[in-house]
Scaffold this motif. Structure first.
Motif, short mmCIF file in Angstrom:
data_model
loop_
_atom_site.label_atom_id
_atom_site.label_comp_id
_atom_site.label_asym_id
_atom_site.label_seq_id
_atom_site.Cartn_x
_atom_site.Cartn_y
_atom_site.Cartn_z
N LYS A 43 0.83 -1.21 0.00
CA LYS A 43 0.00 0.00 0.00
C LYS A 43 0.87 1.26 0.00
CE LYS A 43 -4.05 -2.01 2.26
NZ LYS A 43 -5.06 -1.84 3.33
N GLU A 44 0.24 2.36 -0.36
CA GLU A 44 0.95 3.63 -0.35
C GLU A 44 1.06 4.17 1.08
OE1 GLU A 44 -0.24 5.25 -4.83
OE2 GLU A 44 -0.82 6.38 -3.05
N ARG A 45 2.05 5.01 1.27
CA ARG A 45 2.20 5.66 2.57
C ARG A 45 1.02 6.61 2.78
NH1 ARG A 45 8.08 7.87 4.25
NH2 ARG A 45 8.48 5.74 3.50
N GLU A 46 0.46 6.60 3.98
CA GLU A 46 -0.69 7.45 4.27
C GLU A 46 -0.48 8.24 5.55
OE1 GLU A 46 -4.32 5.35 5.16
OE2 GLU A 46 -3.31 3.87 6.43
N LEU A 47 -1.09 9.41 5.60
CA LEU A 47 -1.02 10.25 6.79
C LEU A 47 -1.85 9.63 7.90
CD1 LEU A 47 -0.20 12.98 8.14
CD2 LEU A 47 -2.39 13.87 7.30
N VAL A 48 -1.26 9.57 9.08
CA VAL A 48 -1.96 9.08 10.27
C VAL A 48 -2.46 10.26 11.08
CG1 VAL A 48 -1.72 7.83 12.45
CG2 VAL A 48 -0.62 6.94 10.36
N ALA A 49 -1.54 11.16 11.42
CA ALA A 49 -1.88 12.31 12.26
C ALA A 49 -0.83 13.39 12.10
CB ALA A 49 -1.99 11.90 13.73
N LEU A 50 -1.24 14.61 12.33
CA LEU A 50 -0.35 15.75 12.21
C LEU A 50 -0.61 16.70 13.37
CD1 LEU A 50 0.56 17.75 9.05
CD2 LEU A 50 -0.45 18.97 10.98
N ILE A 51 0.45 17.34 13.85
CA ILE A 51 0.31 18.35 14.91
C ILE A 51 1.15 19.56 14.51
CG2 ILE A 51 2.20 17.32 16.29
CD1 ILE A 51 0.53 18.14 18.80
N ASP A 52 0.58 20.73 14.68
CA ASP A 52 1.32 21.91 14.24
C ASP A 52 2.46 22.24 15.19
OD1 ASP A 52 -1.29 24.28 15.20
OD2 ASP A 52 0.36 23.49 16.38
N ASN A 53 3.29 23.20 14.79
CA ASN A 53 4.53 23.43 15.51
C ASN A 53 4.32 23.90 16.94
OD1 ASN A 53 3.63 25.96 14.33
ND2 ASN A 53 5.56 26.82 15.01
N ALA A 54 3.20 24.60 17.18
CA ALA A 54 2.92 25.10 18.53
C ALA A 54 2.00 24.17 19.31
CB ALA A 54 2.31 26.48 18.45
N ALA A 55 1.72 23.01 18.75
CA ALA A 55 0.82 22.04 19.39
C ALA A 55 -0.58 22.61 19.57
CB ALA A 55 1.38 21.54 20.72
N GLY A 56 -0.93 23.56 18.70
CA GLY A 56 -2.25 24.15 18.82
C GLY A 56 -3.29 23.50 17.96
N GLY A 57 -2.88 22.69 17.02
CA GLY A 57 -3.85 22.08 16.13
C GLY A 57 -3.40 20.69 15.71
N THR A 58 -4.35 19.81 15.58
CA THR A 58 -4.07 18.44 15.16
C THR A 58 -5.01 18.03 14.05
OG1 THR A 58 -5.55 17.55 16.86
CG2 THR A 58 -3.22 17.73 17.44
N LYS A 59 -4.60 17.04 13.32
CA LYS A 59 -5.40 16.49 12.23
C LYS A 59 -5.19 14.99 12.21
CE LYS A 59 -5.68 16.60 7.15
NZ LYS A 59 -5.10 17.22 5.93
N TYR A 60 -6.27 14.26 11.97
CA TYR A 60 -6.20 12.80 11.95
C TYR A 60 -6.87 12.25 10.70
CZ TYR A 60 -5.11 13.23 16.93
OH TYR A 60 -4.53 13.55 18.12
#
Length: 121
Positions: A43-60
């Motif tokens: 399978k292709e590589r997929e995004l699991v989760a992301l957090i911004d540099n200031a830890a103010g925002g996340t994405k899943y």
């Protein structure tokens, strides 16, 4: 020298938990958003989760919402991924990624070598 080192992977039974860590060095950690990706065999590589540099925002990714939690400690230059209620389909190599947060470093990407997570009974 930039180094990104993942740890914490292993074999876990379905329904179990793991906490991955990613230790970064060689760049200014607080100027980079951090993310976890995964790649399962075939399978292709997929995004699991992301957090911004200031830890103010996340994405899943949708399939991880409510089960996985990303966090970071800018004093320790470390990002974490707490994984709960693991399923066999979560089996993959998990990679840590650093990406520039600002115009002057946007487009800069650093990758770790990955840590294997296997969910099996």
């Amino acid at each position: 020298q930039v180094q990104i080192v993942e740890s914490g992977g292993g074999l876990v039974q379905p329904g179990g938990s793991l906490r991955l860590s990613c230790a970064a060095s060689g760049f200014t950690f607080s100027l980079y958003d951090m993310a976890w990706y995964r790649q399962a065999p075939g399978k292709e590589r997929e995004l699991v989760a992301l957090i911004d540099n200031a830890a103010g925002g996340t994405k899943y990714a949708d399939s991880m919402k409510g089960r996985f939690t990303i966090s970071r400690d800018n004093l320790k230059n470390t990002v974490y991924l707490q994984m709960n209620s693991l399923k066999p389909e979560d089996t993959a190599v998990y990679y840590c990624n650093a990406r520039g947060s600002y115009d002057f470093n946007r487009g800069v990407n650093y990758w770790g070598k990955g840590t294997q997570v296997t969910v099996s009974s």
